[in-house]
Design an enzyme around this catalytic site. Structure first.
Site, mmCIF file in Angstrom:
data_model
loop_
_atom_site.group_PDB
_atom_site.id
_atom_site.type_symbol
_atom_site.label_atom_id
_atom_site.label_comp_id
_atom_site.label_asym_id
_atom_site.label_seq_id
_atom_site.Cartn_x
_atom_site.Cartn_y
_atom_site.Cartn_z
ATOM 1 N N HIS A 1 -1.851 0.869 8.318
ATOM 2 C CA HIS A 1 -1.557 -0.542 8.572
ATOM 3 C C HIS A 1 -0.588 -1.036 7.496
ATOM 4 C CE1 HIS A 1 -2.208 -4.740 9.546
ATOM 5 N NE2 HIS A 1 -3.156 -4.478 10.387
ATOM 6 N N GLY B 1 -5.394 3.104 8.881
ATOM 7 C CA GLY B 1 -5.479 2.861 10.325
ATOM 8 C C GLY B 1 -4.721 3.887 11.145
ATOM 9 N N TYR C 1 -13.846 -2.596 8.138
ATOM 10 C CA TYR C 1 -13.305 -2.038 9.385
ATOM 11 C C TYR C 1 -14.031 -2.662 10.582
ATOM 12 C CZ TYR C 1 -9.944 1.263 11.175
ATOM 13 O OH TYR C 1 -8.822 1.805 11.743
HETATM 14 O O1 YXS Z 1 8.616 -0.190 -2.546
HETATM 15 P P1 YXS Z 1 9.314 0.094 -1.254
HETATM 16 O O2 YXS Z 1 9.936 -1.104 -0.613
HETATM 17 O O3 YXS Z 1 10.217 1.306 -1.329
HETATM 18 O O4 YXS Z 1 8.135 0.522 -0.186
HETATM 19 C C1 YXS Z 1 7.312 1.635 -0.500
HETATM 20 C C2 YXS Z 1 5.897 1.267 -0.133
HETATM 21 O O5 YXS Z 1 5.570 -0.071 -0.472
HETATM 22 C C3 YXS Z 1 5.932 1.393 1.377
HETATM 23 N N1 YXS Z 1 4.598 1.612 1.929
HETATM 24 C C4 YXS Z 1 3.935 0.705 2.638
HETATM 25 N N2 YXS Z 1 4.267 -0.545 3.020
HETATM 26 C C5 YXS Z 1 3.330 -1.225 3.738
HETATM 27 N N3 YXS Z 1 2.128 -0.722 4.087
HETATM 28 C C6 YXS Z 1 1.780 0.538 3.737
HETATM 29 N N4 YXS Z 1 0.580 1.015 4.140
HETATM 30 C C7 YXS Z 1 2.692 1.300 2.975
HETATM 31 N N5 YXS Z 1 2.678 2.550 2.430
HETATM 32 C C8 YXS Z 1 3.850 2.712 1.819
HETATM 33 O O6 YXS Z 1 6.737 2.529 1.620
HETATM 34 C C9 YXS Z 1 7.657 2.714 0.522
HETATM 35 C C10 YXS Z 1 7.477 4.103 -0.020
HETATM 36 O O7 YXS Z 1 6.154 4.151 -0.531
HETATM 37 P P2 YXS Z 1 5.800 5.132 -1.742
HETATM 38 O O8 YXS Z 1 6.883 5.029 -2.780
HETATM 39 O O9 YXS Z 1 4.420 4.847 -2.138
HETATM 40 O O10 YXS Z 1 5.902 6.546 -1.020
HETATM 41 P P3 YXS Z 1 5.243 7.908 -1.522
HETATM 42 O O11 YXS Z 1 5.886 8.939 -0.703
HETATM 43 O O12 YXS Z 1 5.291 7.955 -3.008
HETATM 44 O O13 YXS Z 1 3.714 7.774 -1.125
HETATM 45 C C11 YXS Z 1 3.356 7.772 0.253
HETATM 46 C C12 YXS Z 1 1.909 7.253 0.370
HETATM 47 C C13 YXS Z 1 1.565 7.078 1.872
HETATM 48 C C14 YXS Z 1 0.932 8.249 -0.282
HETATM 49 C C15 YXS Z 1 1.834 5.907 -0.360
HETATM 50 O O14 YXS Z 1 2.878 5.068 0.136
HETATM 51 C C16 YXS Z 1 0.523 5.223 -0.092
HETATM 52 O O15 YXS Z 1 -0.511 5.583 -0.663
HETATM 53 N N6 YXS Z 1 0.589 4.223 0.828
HETATM 54 C C17 YXS Z 1 -0.620 3.460 1.156
HETATM 55 C C18 YXS Z 1 -1.555 4.311 2.055
HETATM 56 C C19 YXS Z 1 -2.748 3.440 2.422
HETATM 57 O O16 YXS Z 1 -3.596 3.106 1.580
HETATM 58 N N7 YXS Z 1 -2.786 3.001 3.675
HETATM 59 C C20 YXS Z 1 -3.853 2.128 4.178
HETATM 60 C C21 YXS Z 1 -3.217 0.799 4.636
HETATM 61 S S1 YXS Z 1 -4.494 -0.337 5.108
HETATM 62 C C22 YXS Z 1 -5.063 0.280 6.598
HETATM 63 O O17 YXS Z 1 -4.471 1.149 7.198
HETATM 64 C C23 YXS Z 1 -6.308 -0.287 7.200
HETATM 65 C C24 YXS Z 1 -6.387 -1.763 7.136
HETATM 66 S S2 YXS Z 1 -7.726 0.470 6.477
HETATM 67 O O18 YXS Z 1 -7.446 0.512 5.054
HETATM 68 O O19 YXS Z 1 -8.850 -0.359 6.772
HETATM 69 O O20 YXS Z 1 -7.759 1.751 7.069
#
Ligand code: YXS
Length: 259
Positions: free
Chosen positions: A64, A108, A138
């Site tokens: 998400h 998500g 969730y």
């Molecule tokens: O700073 P810029 O503008 O370059 O953007 C960065 C990140 O902010 C963006 N980005 C995201 N933006 C919005 N929502 C996200 N979920 C998200 N994830 C990443 O993408 C650009 C590159 O991110 P970066 O530098 O971290 O990339 P990386 O290759 O070093 O790492 C990739 C990840 C996926 C490991 C890392 O981005 C990460 O941990 N992202 C968050 C993963 C996460 O926690 N997702 C859960 C979202 S909440 C959700 O899905 C539900 C509500 S729940 O939690 O209930 O399941």
């Protein structure tokens, strides 16, 4: 399309998530494009769909879009949430949707993959469910997706630890249909889709809907519960609602505009 690429060939529709700058985060804009693509596939009688990221993606989807989550005090995954709507679109799509997974699947996006009808993944793909990490409550139908696609113990390990789980581990549990090396996964997925497309689309679409209904068959399905909650919220946040209260206290007839 700014966030995805789509194609149709041999009755097979392919949606490629192509928003790597934000790691294919499931923003409302990206989800809108995926839903539009599914509607276009429906209109062109696609008989199987493949949902994938770009070849060699390190992140299939980061889940998400965190910056689109409410800051607090509001249900982050209510009925109208784009991710909830996308899950329902995938489940309602008449043809089978194959999730073709390379790289990391987060939050998500795990539910999105589990809501697909089959999963083909590379051995190094990983799945990390993050509600516990982000303190997100969730929603019930989302948890039912996890439960239906995995097992109670695996769902709990994914949800309670928030740690990435390997595709190989999930394949051993029968949760992922096939593990295929990156070099072969595209051809393998297309062959499966081609085989499906040769069968009766009517029989398949009816069985898909029957299985959806049966898998959601709870005393009050979480979807129905959340729909009730969503309808109630529309009413108690409406102008007519406050007009009705005001007219009552001012002892006059209310003027309702239906909004
Ligand atoms: O700073 P810029 O503008 O370059 O953007 C960065 C990140 O902010 C963006 N980005 C995201 N933006 C919005 N929502 C996200 N979920 C998200 N994830 C990443 O993408 C650009 C590159 O991110 P970066 O530098 O971290 O990339 P990386 O290759 O070093 O790492 C990739 C990840 C996926 C490991 C890392 O981005 C990460 O941990 N992202 C968050 C993963 C996460 O926690 N997702 C859960 C979202 S909440 C959700 O899905 C539900 C509500 S729940 O939690 O209930 O399941």
């Amino acid at each position: 399309m700014a966030f995805i690429q789509t194609s149709i060939a041999e009755h097979i529709g392919t949606i490629t998530l192509a928003y790597q700058s934000k790691r294919n985060a499931l923003s409302e804009a990206l989800i809108t494009e995926v839903s539009e693509a599914l509607r276009a596939f429906q209109a062109q009688s696609v008989r199987a769909a493949i949902l994938r990221a770009e070849p060699g993606a390190k992140v299939w989807s980061a889940g998400h879009s965190v910056d689109e989550l409410p800051k607090g005090g509001h249900d982050p995954l209510g009925w109208q949430d784009p991710l909830r709507m996308l899950i329902r679109d995938i489940e309602a799509f008449s043809a089978p949707v194959i999730a073709m997974v390379e790289g990391g699947v987060w939050g998500g996006a795990c539910e999105l993959v589990f809501a697909c009808d089959m999963i083909i993944a590379t051995p190094n793909a990983t799945f990390a469910a993050t509600p516990a990490k982000l303190g997100v409550p969730y929603n019930a139908s989302g948890l039912l997706t996890f439960l239906n696609a995995t097992t109670p113990h695996i769902a709990k390990e994914l949800l309670f630890t928030g740690q990435p789980m390997s595709a190989a581990r999930l394949e051993r549990q029968g949760i992922i249909n096939h593990l295929v090396e990156a070099e072969q996964i595209e051809a393998f997925s297309r062959d499966m889709a081609r085989g499906i497309a040769l069968n009766s689309p009517l029989a398949i679409s009816v069985m898909k809907e029957q299985l959806r209904i049966l898998s959601a068959a709870q005393p009050l399905s979480p979807n129905d519960f959340e729909r009730i909650q969503g309808l109630r919220r529309v009413v108690y946040s409406s102008r007519d609602y406050s007009e009705g209260i005001r007219a009552f206290t001012e002892k006059r007839k209310p003027v309702y505009l239906g909004e």
